[in-house]
Design an enzyme around this catalytic site. Structure first.
Site, PDB file in Angstrom:
ATOM      1  N   GLU A 279     -54.805 -39.951 125.932  1.00 27.51           N
ATOM      2  CA  GLU A 279     -54.117 -38.970 125.000  1.00 27.51           C
ATOM      3  C   GLU A 279     -54.209 -39.449 123.615  1.00 27.51           C
ATOM      4  O   GLU A 279     -53.888 -40.443 123.108  1.00 27.51           O
ATOM      5  CB  GLU A 279     -52.573 -38.906 125.279  1.00 27.51           C
ATOM      6  CG  GLU A 279     -52.141 -37.853 124.308  1.00 27.51           C
ATOM      7  CD  GLU A 279     -50.402 -37.684 124.589  1.00 27.51           C
ATOM      8  OE1 GLU A 279     -49.948 -37.814 123.688  1.00 27.51           O
ATOM      9  OE2 GLU A 279     -50.058 -37.234 125.997  1.00 27.51           O
TER      10      GLU A 279
ATOM     11  N   CYS B 168     -48.243 -37.196 117.848  1.00 26.61           N
ATOM     12  CA  CYS B 168     -49.613 -36.718 118.096  1.00 26.61           C
ATOM     13  C   CYS B 168     -49.122 -34.923 118.185  1.00 26.61           C
ATOM     14  O   CYS B 168     -50.211 -34.236 118.200  1.00 26.61           O
ATOM     15  CB  CYS B 168     -50.543 -37.083 119.112  1.00 26.61           C
ATOM     16  SG  CYS B 168     -49.565 -37.488 120.667  1.00 26.61           S
TER      17      CYS B 168
END
Length: 519
Positions: A256, A290
């Site tokens: 990720e 994020c």
């Protein structure tokens, strides 16, 4: 020389946690509290040899763990969930101490771990039960799919969510029967060490979960080479290196990576709720996540009203560094992160951007603090327009319609998470489906998406590969084995029968099965 933790910290002893790292090295790394900018402790700076020995210890413990009934592994994870709830105050203090985030943001991590533990403890028996598959000859060919652990799962975790990212992904790996080795970020090792301590207290074998502290550039390659599955959360640049090394080792990997979260505000959006979502999406954890909102595209008929409300709500936020629920926004994690955020804003302003609010360092609050910032008139060439800022900065742009909003939202190398705001949920789903992101939330910033553990979450494009959460978030820590039992005669030419007749018979069989809808 280290200092005492800041006033108000009442969490676990840092020296005791550091003593849990099993290494003979005399080298250490300082850990700095963002609230003060002072080093408050030190942990061993492990070597690649230290890491390899940790993997060996984990591997020795893994086979007996995998041999336990699934119900025993589930019971340990459920006890861990209870301990997280009981030790909530300690965890909140520790997360705040290391990351500098506000207490409400730290609370999201504590709740996330409990949700994840409960979800996968409930689902693990189902995931691991042998599953019947359709055989080539119904009634004669019986197939079962089994799922086995890889062995040792390795995790390289970042500093922005030190509890969630050091343990939440490890829980399904443990339930699947794997051992776990965690290499936490240099800035936030204590939270991972405390989580490992709670896992041991819950009944997970001592050697099964290893936390190896030290420099990521030094330890990362050794971890990828030593373990059987790698999970990495961090920047796209480092993720490429992890993927390349894992590819050479043929080690499964889940990544990720970065994001540049777009938010679409349609013409019919309810502005009060939408602005609430924008503030939370952009400034939670001081923007250091994020899946943060970094770009907002507003229908031009609502642009002025939206900006006025957003600026007002942003200016009302309290930036602070207390171990209580007062401050809305905490500190950035380090001087390096502060410089990156400040540079993005300064470059944008030099290129013609307008600061609607914020845009200043706040050394009066904390050495790394930065005001929540709203920018407009940002040129596409500015770093803040196209690169991940990872700070409390959001840009706002007017667009004429949904098509333009979607086009702008998708004009990015990233594709992690987006959000849509509207009074027409059917139209919102349509816009969401057109956005090139792994997840999209309608009428929420990110908590509804992240908290829906049953649904997979992950990125497209340069935002990563693989998924956490959902079925995929468990199954990625397992490798399948199909066992086929053939009844009657094996599927092979009977003695004395010409191959030509066998081929014709098999072809005729397939035609019949297709007509019956069975193939």
């Amino acid at each position: 020389m280290t200092a005492d933790p800041p006033a108000g910290y009442d969490g676990p002893s840092l020296d005791t946690l550091a003593a849990d790292v099993d290494t003979g090295t005399a080298e250490t790394l300082n850990v700095t509290a963002p609230f003060t900018g002072e080093a408050v402790g030190e942990v061993p700076a492990c070597t690649p040899d230290n890491l390899r020995r940790a993997v060996e210890r984990a591997r020795e413990a893994q086979e007996p763990w995998a041999g336990r009934p699934v119900s025993e592994r589930v019971a340990a994870v459920e006890r861990f969930r209870s301990l997280v709830r009981e030790r909530q105050a300690d965890l909140l203090d520790l997360v705040q101490l290391e990351s500098g985030k506000a207490r409400l943001d730290a609370m999201e991590e504590v709740l996330d771990v409990q949700l994840t533990a409960g979800h996968y403890a409930d689902k693990a028996p189902e995931y691991l039960a042998p599953e019947r598959r359709t055989g080539v000859v119904p009634g004669l060919t019986r197939v079962r799919e089994h799922r086995d652990p890889y062995g040792v799962a390795g995790f390289v975790t970042p500093w922005n969510y030190p509890l969630t990212l050091s343990v939440s992904d490890a829980l399904p790996a443990l339930l699947a029967g794997n051992a776990v080795v965690v290499k936490p970020a240099e800035a936030t090792p204590y939270t991972a060490l405390f989580a490992a301590e709670l896992l041991r207290e819950a009944g997970v074998p001592n050697e099964l979960v290893q936390v190896v502290t030290g420099d990521g550039e030094r330890l990362g390659p050794a971890l990828v080479e030593a373990v059987d599955h790698v999970s990495f959360t961090g920047s796209t640049a480092v993720g490429r290196e992890v993927a390349a090394r894992a590819g050479r080792e043929l080690t499964p990997v889940s990544l990720e990576l970065g994001g540049k979260g777009p938010m679409v505000v349609r013409a019919d959006a309810p502005l009060d709720r939408t602005v609430t979502g924008a503030v939370r999406g952009a400034f939670a954890s001081a923007g250091q996540l994020c899946i943060a909102v970094e770009r907002i595209y507003v229908h031009d008929s609502r642009y002025d009203d939206f900006c006025e409300r957003l600026v007002g709500r942003t200016r009302a936020l309290e930036v602070g560094t207390r171990f209580d629920y007062g401050p809305d926004v905490g500190s950035l994690v380090s001087e390096r992160q502060l410089e990156k955020v400040a540079t993005h804003v300064e470059e944008a302003v030099d290129a013609g951007a307008t600061v609607l609010t914020g845009g200043r360092r706040r050394p009066d609050v904390a050495p790394f603090a930065y005001e929540p910032t709203v920018l407009t008139d940002v040129p596409d060439s500015a770093s803040v327009a196209c690169e991940e800022t990872f700070g409390p900065v959001v840009t706002v742009e007017a667009v004429p319609d949904d098509d333009a909003a979607v086009e702008r939202a998708n004009d990015s190398t990233y594709g992690l998470h987006g959000t849509v705001w509207t009074d027409d949920t059917a139209a919102g789903r349509d816009v969401a489906r057109r956005m090139d992101c792994g997840t999209v939330a309608v009428n929420d910033a990110h908590v509804a998406m992240w908290g829906s553990i049953d649904a997979p979450m992950g990125g497209r494009k340069e935002s990563g590969i693989g998924r956490r959460h959902g079925d995929e978030g468990f199954e990625k820590y397992t490798q399948s084995q199909s066992v086929t039992v053939q009844g009657g005669h094996p599927i092979a030419p009977p003695p004395g029968v010409p191959n030509r007749l066998v081929a014709g018979g098999l072809s005729a069989y397939l035609r019949v099965m297709q007509r019956l809808g069975l193939r």
